[in-house]
Design a protein around this motif. Structure first.
Motif, PDB file in Angstrom:
ATOM      1  N   ASN A  17      -3.078  -6.044  -3.783  1.00 51.43           N
ATOM      2  CA  ASN A  17      -1.899  -5.310  -3.339  1.00 51.43           C
ATOM      3  C   ASN A  17      -1.569  -5.766  -1.931  1.00 51.43           C
ATOM      4  O   ASN A  17      -1.441  -5.100  -0.932  1.00 51.43           O
TER       5      ASN A  17
ATOM      6  N   LYS B 161       0.837  -1.492  -0.013  1.00 53.94           N
ATOM      7  CA  LYS B 161       0.095   0.091   0.123  1.00 53.94           C
ATOM      8  C   LYS B 161       0.814   1.134   0.040  1.00 53.94           C
ATOM      9  O   LYS B 161       0.259   2.361  -0.503  1.00 53.94           O
TER      10      LYS B 161
ATOM     11  N   ILE C  39      -3.235   1.860  -7.088  1.00 53.94           N
ATOM     12  CA  ILE C  39      -2.199   2.676  -6.477  1.00 53.94           C
ATOM     13  C   ILE C  39      -2.016   3.746  -7.432  1.00 53.94           C
ATOM     14  O   ILE C  39      -1.684   3.666  -8.495  1.00 53.94           O
TER      15      ILE C  39
END
Length: 423
Positions: free
Chosen positions: A386, A332, A403
Motif C-alpha cells: 500500500n 492509504k 483497504i
C-alpha cells in the motif's frame, strides 16, 4: 459570435454546403438539425463525442438538435470509412444497444431545455416497417447507379467488394433526412467527414422527391474533420482498446487518464474541439504550454472538462484523488472503489481473509518467482505494501493492510503493481 464563425475558429468545419445560405438560414431561424448514431455496441465511445458536442454547440446557440439513434440502419451497417463488411447483429441485440445509446445521449445533450430541447428519434420507427416495394418506389427510383458509385463510401469498396446490403445504406440514411425534414422540419444534417456522401445524398432525395412542388427547399449539410493525432496513432484507441463513455467499460479514472496523457502537440486542438472554453482562457493555456509544458496545465484542464462533461464532478474528484495517490505512492487514503478503478488492469490474486506471511503471499500471488527471490526482493527494498516499503522478512500481512478489508496493493520495484483481493 455566430455559431458558424465559432466553429470555423475552432477548426470544426471540414465541409459545408452553401456556406452563405447556411449562415443566413441559421441567423434567420431556429434551425432543427440532426446527427445519427448507429448502435454498433452497447456504449458510445469517444469517437462519437465530437458530433455530440456539435449538437450541444448548436443547442447553446439557440437551435434544436435531434439525436437520431440508428435502430434501423444499425442492422445494416455503414460502409463509410471501412475496408471490410460489418458483422450483422441480431435485431434483439441492436434494440438493446439502441436503448443503452439513448440513455447515454440523454446525459450529454439537454432534452429539457424549453423551446430548443433536444429530441431523440429512432429510425427503426420508419425503416423497420417499410416494405421492399415502398423502399424501391419511394426512394430507390431517385438514385442513379452512377451517382451512388461516385460516392467515396462506395467507390473505395468496389475493388474489395461491397454487398448490396451495405451499398443500400446510403439510401436508408437519405430516408432518415427526408423523414426528419417532413416530421421535424429538420433542415441540417451534421456528421463526421466520412458521412459527406450520405449527407448530400439525403439532401438530393429531399429535393428530387419534391421537384414538382413550388416551395423552396433549404436543406444543408456540415461535417467535422477526422480527428488525427500528431504521433500518427488512432484517436480514441489505447493498448487496452477503445475509450468508452460507459463507466463500467472505461472507468472515469481511465477516461481522465486518457485526456491527461494527451500529446503537447494535440492538446490545444482538442481543447478547441471538445470544450466550451472561451478564447481568452485558451490563450492562457497556450502560453502555459509554450513556457512551462512540464506543468501540463492544458492537459489537466482538458481532462477536467471532459470528465465532468461525460461523467460528473464527483467522478472527476475521484479520478484526481486516485491520480494523486498513485503519483505519490501513498495509497492509504484510497477506498475499495478507488482501488477497483485505479488498478483495473493490474494482475489480481484472490486470497482468503487470513493473516499470511509476506514471503508466502509474494510466492502464491506470483509476485516473486520463489521464496528465495521473495526474500531477496524484501531485503533489497523492492517490496511495497500500500505504498510503504516493507523489509521485514518475518512480516505478516494482516487486516491492517487491507483497504476497506478488501484489497492490498503490492508493488515490486518502481512500476510493477499487483492487487490482492481478500474475500
Amino acid at each position: 459570435m455566430d455559431i458558424l464563425q465559432d466553429l470555423e475558429n475552432r477548426g470544426l468545419i471540414q465541409q459545408t454546403t452553401d456556406r452563405e445560405a447556411l449562415q443566413k438560414h441559421l441567423n434567420d431561424n431556429q434551425v432543427t438539425l440532426y446527427c445519427g448514431f448507429d448502435p454498433t455496441a452497447d456504449s458510445l465511445h469517444i469517437g462519437h463525442l465530437l458530433p455530440i458536442i456539435m449538437l450541444k454547440r448548436f443547442q447553446r446557440a439557440g437551435h434544436k438538435p435531434i439525436a437520431l439513434i440508428g435502430g434501423g440502419t444499425g442492422m445494416i451497417g455503414d460502409p463509410s470509412g471501412r475496408s471490410t463488411e460489418r458483422s450483422l447483429n441480431e435485431a434483439s441485440v441492436v434494440h438493446e444497444y439502441s436503448e443503452q445509446v439513448k440513455l447515454q445521449l440523454a446525459k450529454l445533450v439537454d432534452f429539457d431545455n424549453g423551446t430548443n430541447a433536444a429530441v431523440a428519434r429512432n429510425n427503426h420507427d420508419w425503416l423497420g416497417h417499410m416494405t421492399v416495394i415502398d423502399f424501391l418506389r419511394d426512394a430507390g427510383k431517385h438514385f442513379g447507379i452512377n451517382y451512388m458509385l461516385g460516392k467515396e463510401s462506395v467507390s473505395t469498396r468496389i475493388e474489395q467488394g461491397i454487398s448490396y446490403t451495405e451499398f443500400s445504406y446510403m439510401i436508408l440514411q437519405s430516408l432518415d433526412f427526408m423523414k426528419l425534414y417532413e416530421e421535424e422540419n429538420c433542415t441540417l444534417q451534421i456528421g463526421g467527414s466520412d458521412q459527406w456522401g450520405n449527407i448530400t445524398a439525403g439532401m438530393e432525395l429531399i429535393r428530387r422527391s419534391r421537384e414538382n412542388e413550388d416551395d423552396d427547399i433549404n436543406v444543408f449539410g456540415l461535417t467535422v474533420p477526422l480527428i488525427t493525432k500528431a504521433d500518427g496513432s488512432k484517436f480514441g484507441k489505447t493498448a487496452g482498446g477503445a475509450i468508452w463513455l460507459d463507466p463500467e467499460k472505461t472507468t472515469p479514472y481511465e477516461f481522465y487518464q486518457f485526456w491527461i496523457n494527451t500529446d503537447d502537440r494535440d492538446v490545444m486542438k482538442f481543447l478547441r474541439y471538445f470544450t466550451f472554453l472561451e478564447e481568452d482562457e485558451l490563450a492562457e493555456l497556450q502560453t502555459a504550454l509554450d513556457k512551462h509544458p512540464e506543468t501540463r496545465l492544458a492537459q489537466k484542464r482538458l481532462a477536467e472538462e471532459m470528465t465532468v462533461m461525460v461523467h460528473s464532478q464527483g467522478a472527476l474528484e475521484q479520478a484526481q484523488k486516485i491520480t494523486t495517490s498513485l503519483f505519490s505512492g501513498d495509497l492509504k487514503d484510497l477506498s475499495a472503489g478507488d482501488i477497483e478503478q485505479g488498478f483495473k488492469d493490474v494482475p489480481t490474486f484472490e486470497a482468503s481473509k487470513d493473516d499470511v506471511g509476506l514471503i508466502d503471499l509474494l510466492v502464491n500471488a506470483s509476485i516473486s518467482s520463489s521464496k528465495r527471490q521473495a526474500r531477496e526482493d524484501i531485503q533489497n527494498g523492492a517490496i511495497y505494501i500500500n505504498g510503504e516499503r516493507q523489509q521485514d522478512l518475518q512480516y505478516v500481512v494482516n487486516e491492517a493492510d487491507r483497504i476497506d478489508n478488501q484489497f492490498t496493493v503490492i508493488r515490486r520495484g518502481k512500476k510493477k503493481y499487483f492487487l490482492v483481493h481478500f474475500s
